[in-house]
Design an enzyme around this catalytic site. Structure first.
Site, PDB file in Angstrom:
ATOM      1  N   CYS A   2       0.864  -1.177   0.000  1.00  0.00           N
ATOM      2  CA  CYS A   2       0.000   0.000   0.000  1.00  0.00           C
ATOM      3  C   CYS A   2       0.901   1.228   0.000  1.00  0.00           C
ATOM      4  O   CYS A   2       2.110   1.120   0.173  1.00  0.00           O
ATOM      5  CB  CYS A   2      -0.853   0.021   1.259  1.00  0.00           C
ATOM      6  SG  CYS A   2      -1.778  -1.495   1.502  1.00  0.00           S
ATOM      7  N   ARG A  27       1.362   1.650  -5.969  1.00  0.00           N
ATOM      8  CA  ARG A  27       1.584   0.684  -4.896  1.00  0.00           C
ATOM      9  C   ARG A  27       0.298  -0.008  -4.483  1.00  0.00           C
ATOM     10  O   ARG A  27       0.315  -0.989  -3.742  1.00  0.00           O
ATOM     11  CB  ARG A  27       2.181   1.379  -3.672  1.00  0.00           C
ATOM     12  CG  ARG A  27       3.492   2.091  -3.927  1.00  0.00           C
ATOM     13  CD  ARG A  27       3.990   2.727  -2.663  1.00  0.00           C
ATOM     14  NE  ARG A  27       4.335   1.714  -1.700  1.00  0.00           N
ATOM     15  CZ  ARG A  27       5.547   1.203  -1.546  1.00  0.00           C
ATOM     16  NH1 ARG A  27       6.539   1.640  -2.280  1.00  0.00           N
ATOM     17  NH2 ARG A  27       5.785   0.269  -0.665  1.00  0.00           N
ATOM     18  N   TRP A  75      -3.957  -1.659  -1.181  1.00  0.00           N
ATOM     19  CA  TRP A  75      -4.005  -2.878  -1.995  1.00  0.00           C
ATOM     20  C   TRP A  75      -4.338  -3.976  -0.989  1.00  0.00           C
ATOM     21  O   TRP A  75      -3.507  -4.342  -0.165  1.00  0.00           O
ATOM     22  CB  TRP A  75      -2.649  -3.104  -2.646  1.00  0.00           C
ATOM     23  CG  TRP A  75      -2.622  -4.171  -3.685  1.00  0.00           C
ATOM     24  CD1 TRP A  75      -2.903  -4.032  -5.017  1.00  0.00           C
ATOM     25  CD2 TRP A  75      -2.256  -5.541  -3.512  1.00  0.00           C
ATOM     26  NE1 TRP A  75      -2.742  -5.225  -5.666  1.00  0.00           N
ATOM     27  CE2 TRP A  75      -2.346  -6.172  -4.775  1.00  0.00           C
ATOM     28  CE3 TRP A  75      -1.872  -6.316  -2.414  1.00  0.00           C
ATOM     29  CZ2 TRP A  75      -2.073  -7.519  -4.972  1.00  0.00           C
ATOM     30  CZ3 TRP A  75      -1.592  -7.655  -2.609  1.00  0.00           C
ATOM     31  CH2 TRP A  75      -1.689  -8.239  -3.881  1.00  0.00           C
ATOM     32  N   ASN A 101       1.072  -0.266   6.273  1.00  0.00           N
ATOM     33  CA  ASN A 101       1.427  -1.122   5.141  1.00  0.00           C
ATOM     34  C   ASN A 101       2.142  -2.329   5.740  1.00  0.00           C
ATOM     35  O   ASN A 101       3.001  -2.179   6.593  1.00  0.00           O
ATOM     36  CB  ASN A 101       2.372  -0.333   4.210  1.00  0.00           C
ATOM     37  CG  ASN A 101       2.879  -1.164   3.061  1.00  0.00           C
ATOM     38  OD1 ASN A 101       2.330  -2.217   2.750  1.00  0.00           O
ATOM     39  ND2 ASN A 101       3.935  -0.690   2.418  1.00  0.00           N
ATOM     40  N   GLY A 102       1.752  -3.539   5.322  1.00  0.00           N
ATOM     41  CA  GLY A 102       2.375  -4.744   5.864  1.00  0.00           C
ATOM     42  C   GLY A 102       1.316  -5.681   6.410  1.00  0.00           C
ATOM     43  O   GLY A 102       0.130  -5.543   6.088  1.00  0.00           O
ATOM     44  N   GLU A 476      10.014 -14.037 -19.642  1.00  0.00           N
ATOM     45  CA  GLU A 476       9.783 -12.648 -19.225  1.00  0.00           C
ATOM     46  C   GLU A 476       8.742 -12.002 -20.148  1.00  0.00           C
ATOM     47  O   GLU A 476       7.858 -11.269 -19.696  1.00  0.00           O
ATOM     48  CB  GLU A 476      11.115 -11.888 -19.227  1.00  0.00           C
ATOM     49  CG  GLU A 476      11.049 -10.372 -19.273  1.00  0.00           C
ATOM     50  CD  GLU A 476      10.226  -9.742 -18.164  1.00  0.00           C
ATOM     51  OE1 GLU A 476       9.838 -10.419 -17.207  1.00  0.00           O
ATOM     52  OE2 GLU A 476       9.921  -8.535 -18.290  1.00  0.00           O
ATOM     53  N   LYS A 480       5.071 -10.309 -19.258  1.00  0.00           N
ATOM     54  CA  LYS A 480       4.645  -8.956 -19.657  1.00  0.00           C
ATOM     55  C   LYS A 480       3.261  -9.018 -20.293  1.00  0.00           C
ATOM     56  O   LYS A 480       2.385  -8.214 -19.986  1.00  0.00           O
ATOM     57  CB  LYS A 480       5.618  -8.320 -20.672  1.00  0.00           C
ATOM     58  CG  LYS A 480       6.928  -7.834 -20.148  1.00  0.00           C
ATOM     59  CD  LYS A 480       6.873  -6.565 -19.340  1.00  0.00           C
ATOM     60  CE  LYS A 480       6.765  -6.872 -17.871  1.00  0.00           C
ATOM     61  NZ  LYS A 480       7.961  -7.228 -17.175  1.00  0.00           N
ATOM     62  N   GLU A 483       0.546  -9.764 -17.571  1.00  0.00           N
ATOM     63  CA  GLU A 483       0.349  -8.681 -16.606  1.00  0.00           C
ATOM     64  C   GLU A 483      -0.454  -7.534 -17.193  1.00  0.00           C
ATOM     65  O   GLU A 483      -1.350  -7.000 -16.563  1.00  0.00           O
ATOM     66  CB  GLU A 483       1.697  -8.085 -16.188  1.00  0.00           C
ATOM     67  CG  GLU A 483       2.550  -8.941 -15.344  1.00  0.00           C
ATOM     68  CD  GLU A 483       3.790  -8.175 -14.893  1.00  0.00           C
ATOM     69  OE1 GLU A 483       3.892  -7.903 -13.697  1.00  0.00           O
ATOM     70  OE2 GLU A 483       4.653  -7.865 -15.731  1.00  0.00           O
ATOM     71  N   HIS A 499       6.833 -31.970 -25.401  1.00  0.00           N
ATOM     72  CA  HIS A 499       6.638 -32.898 -24.281  1.00  0.00           C
ATOM     73  C   HIS A 499       5.293 -32.681 -23.596  1.00  0.00           C
ATOM     74  O   HIS A 499       5.151 -32.947 -22.412  1.00  0.00           O
ATOM     75  CB  HIS A 499       7.798 -32.769 -23.293  1.00  0.00           C
ATOM     76  CG  HIS A 499       9.105 -33.164 -23.888  1.00  0.00           C
ATOM     77  ND1 HIS A 499       9.494 -34.465 -24.054  1.00  0.00           N
ATOM     78  CD2 HIS A 499      10.106 -32.419 -24.435  1.00  0.00           C
ATOM     79  CE1 HIS A 499      10.684 -34.518 -24.639  1.00  0.00           C
ATOM     80  NE2 HIS A 499      11.066 -33.270 -24.887  1.00  0.00           N
ATOM     81  N   LYS A 601       3.218  -2.226  -7.618  1.00  0.00           N
ATOM     82  CA  LYS A 601       4.597  -2.049  -8.064  1.00  0.00           C
ATOM     83  C   LYS A 601       5.574  -2.750  -7.133  1.00  0.00           C
ATOM     84  O   LYS A 601       6.523  -3.376  -7.555  1.00  0.00           O
ATOM     85  CB  LYS A 601       4.920  -0.557  -8.135  1.00  0.00           C
ATOM     86  CG  LYS A 601       6.330  -0.249  -8.637  1.00  0.00           C
ATOM     87  CD  LYS A 601       6.475  -0.630 -10.087  1.00  0.00           C
ATOM     88  CE  LYS A 601       7.837  -0.347 -10.660  1.00  0.00           C
ATOM     89  NZ  LYS A 601       8.058  -1.116 -11.891  1.00  0.00           N
TER      90      LYS A 601
END
Ligand code: M6R
Length: 606
Positions: A2, A27, A75, A101-102, A476, A480, A483, A499, A601
């Site tokens: 947050c 955030r 968040w 936050n946490g 990667e 992208k 997301e 496979h 983020k």
């Protein structure tokens, strides 16, 4: 996860406070709120669900009067996204207000005790216990500072907390443990915030609070003390090298695009990092047993580095996803753990480093944010110097990490004697071509990539395939795509396809193949055989490759041909093309590009 902000001044602070949490929205952005003291016996709180712009207008944040305020953008971790669960949270008497936050891991126990003692809880959050605890201790001590410290001492878990109270209207109390919190010192106001972006428009002068320290901030002073001893702590004021212009969009429609466009600069900065720093870290990777760790994008970058060390550095290090690190890591004094992190605040990677330290390993990090928790805890540090990355998706920071890690791997190869200095220099020369080639991709290929993205935007499933060093680039790139566009994408080694996953190939499943240059003949040929396998099953295949002699093979449905460049530069350049593909797909699908749903983020929780 947050964003916390606090502003204290002799003038009105509401508008500044709103701007601060606006700047921190990357955030977290499911709800937000503001609390202000303005001389009365109670702290005024306004909050609601939604993004800062919307809630601020609806709840008329800027009409709140006061010189001391805190604010939060959330968040959700504990409790649904509701008005009640939004921060700030208030004490029963509404004389204390807190943002956090946490995660407070012992919140259930504390809540039961406080409820038995008559406290009335109105939210499902772990945070609310903190404010009731402070209220409880204040009744016993009649001192805000004593109550704050006593409450914090009872907390287990991780936290960054900012608190205001009508009993001491001229200060903000704050504390941190394993969650970021910094103080900003301005000309006419002081600030507390989860990170500098909150107040970057006003000051670059910052003071870092360390774990288990609390601070009191007034409009013109600040003091830091240890939670355990109560002793004052002296801490230097640092000047951040970034300014607000660097953190703004600069005419681009989205930060993601701006940051993709900043990659030529970022690559140059990574190439300009002092050789002695690179050599020193390379030496350590040779002297010790190396494990590279990161999570999400930085795990894939760690995997890329694993290939570079294996191909050029003379030894294959472990690459571990930091969220799984402690379940796998076997190490001791002979080990070096190299963490990779844009923010330097990612919980999983911090936890991996702590675990490594506990086992006696040396630690190092490649980090973009100066003064972040990771930057301060490791034995050796390389600061990326990529400038602020605001979009939730990592693009330019990841590119910079790839370059830095490649430099370290090459240097390790020279130290081990598996490649000559001449070869290493030649590869660095290849890397120096990347900035101008990225410019050309951006100028000459963006239109074509946009056209492909539009034409394929009805597709809901993508495979991203690559071999050897192109494999982590494929993973990667798939991340992208997921997301930012919310389209399902999987990255895997091309050889792995047959496979099992090949069973999925049909006209509804697209593939992107990261083709090695022809001079890597064996790799080229074997990659082509995967292309044939997909073609045989009627799947669309997009090839991403460097321009070379002759036409690209006709077997591809579409080809993004990148400007001529040394073969060594191929994976870095292909990654830029894939970033643009994801970006334009998301634009076509009208996604929330800089703040995709459910993402933040800086992931500072377990
Ligand atoms: O700040 P960090 O680099 O430590 O973050 C690690 C991941 O959370 C991050 O890379 C995440 O996967 C991004 N959303 C990638 O775009």
């Amino acid at each position: 996860m947050c964003g916390i902000a606090g502003v204290i001044s002799l003038g009105e602070v509401a508008e500044r406070l709103v701007k601060c949490i606006h700047n921190l929205e990357y955030r977290g952005y499911d709800s937000c709120g503001v609390a202000m003291v303005n001389g009365g016996p109670q702290v005024h709180v306004r909050k609601n669900i939604g993004a800062v712009g919307e809630v601020s207008e609806k709840e008329r944040f800027s009409t709140l009067s006061g010189h001391t305020g805190i604010a939060h953008t959330r968040w959700a971790t504990h409790g649904a996204v509701t008005k009640e669960n939004a921060h700030p949270h208030s004490s029963c008497g509404a004389d204390f207000s807190i943002t956090h936050n946490g995660i407070i891991s012992n919140h259930e126990r504390l809540r039961s005790r406080l409820s038995r003692d008559g406290h009335n809880f109105v939210s499902d959050t772990d945070t609310e216990v903190i404010v009731h605890l402070v209220e409880d201790y204040f009744k016993k001590t009649n001192s805000v500072e004593k109550a704050f410290v006593a409450a914090i001492r009872e907390l287990e878990g991780t936290y960054a907390v900012a608190m205001i109270t009508s009993h001491e209207p001229d200060r903000i109390f704050c504390v941190r443990k394993e969650s970021p919190l910094i103080i900003g010192l301005g000309a006419d106001a002081n600030y507390v915030a989860s990170d500098f972006n909150a107040f970057i428009d006003h000051t670059k002068r910052v003071v870092f609070i360390e774990d288990d320290e609390y601070a009191q901030v007034t409009h013109d002073s600040h003091s830091i003390k240890s939670i355990s001893t109560g002793e004052p702590v002296a801490r230097d004021v640092l000047e951040l090298p970034w300014d607000s212009e660097m953190a703004q969009k600069g005419g681009f429609p989205h930060y993601m695009l701006k940051e993709i466009y900043e990659q030529p600069i970022v690559v140059n900065s990574a190439l300009d990092i002092d050789e002695e720093r690179i050599r020193d870290l390379a030496r350590q990777t040779v002297e010790k047993t190396l494990t590279i760790t990161g999570v999400g994008t930085t795990f894939y970058i760690s995997q890329f580095a694993q290939y570079m060390f294996s191909l050029y550095g003379g030894a294959t290090p472990l690459a571990l996803s930091s969220d799984e690190f402690r379940h796998l890591a076997q190490m001791g004094k002979e080990s070096l753990v190299l963490a990779v992190s844009q923010s330097g605040e990612t919980y999983d990677t911090l936890t991996a480093l702590r675990h490594a330290q506990k086992l006696g390993a040396s630690t190092a990090a490649i980090v973009n944010v100066m003064g972040s928790s990771m930057a301060r805890m490791v034995d050796s540090l390389i600061l990326q110097g990529s400038g602020p990355e605001i979009c939730v998706l990592s693009t330019k920071a990841a590119m910079s990490q790839m370059i830095i890690l490649t430099r370290i791997a090459l240097e390790a190869g020279v130290i081990r004697g598996v490649i000559s200095r001449k070869v290493a220099n030649a590869r660095i020369k290849d890397l120096r071509v990347i900035p101008e080639t990225i410019e050309r991709i951006l100028n000459e290929k963006s239109g074509f990539i946009h056209t492909i993205a539009k034409a394929q935007s009805h597709i809901n499933h993508w495979l991203f395939l690559g071999r050897e060093r192109y494999y982590p680039v494929a993973r990667e790139s798939a991340l992208k795509m997921k997301e930012v566009s919310y389209v399902h994408a999987e990255g895997m080694p091309s050889g792995f396809l047959k496979h099992g996953t090949i069973a999925l190939i049909d006209e509804k499943m697209n593939s992107v193949v990261f083709m090695p240059p022809k001079e890597q003949k064996e790799l080229y040929d074997i990659s082509m055989s995967s292309v044939e396998e997909i073609r045989a099953r009627g799947g669309y295949i997009l090839g991403i490759m460097l321009e070379e002699k002759g036409k690209p093979p006709a077997i591809f449905s579409d080809v993004i041909t990148l400007p001529k460049a040394p073969a060594f530069a191929a994976p870095y350049l292909q990654m830029v093309a894939a970033q643009l593909l994801s970006y334009f797909t998301a634009v076509t699908l009208k996604r929330n590009i800089d703040r995709p749903r459910s993402l933040a983020k800086s992931v500072t929780v377990a």
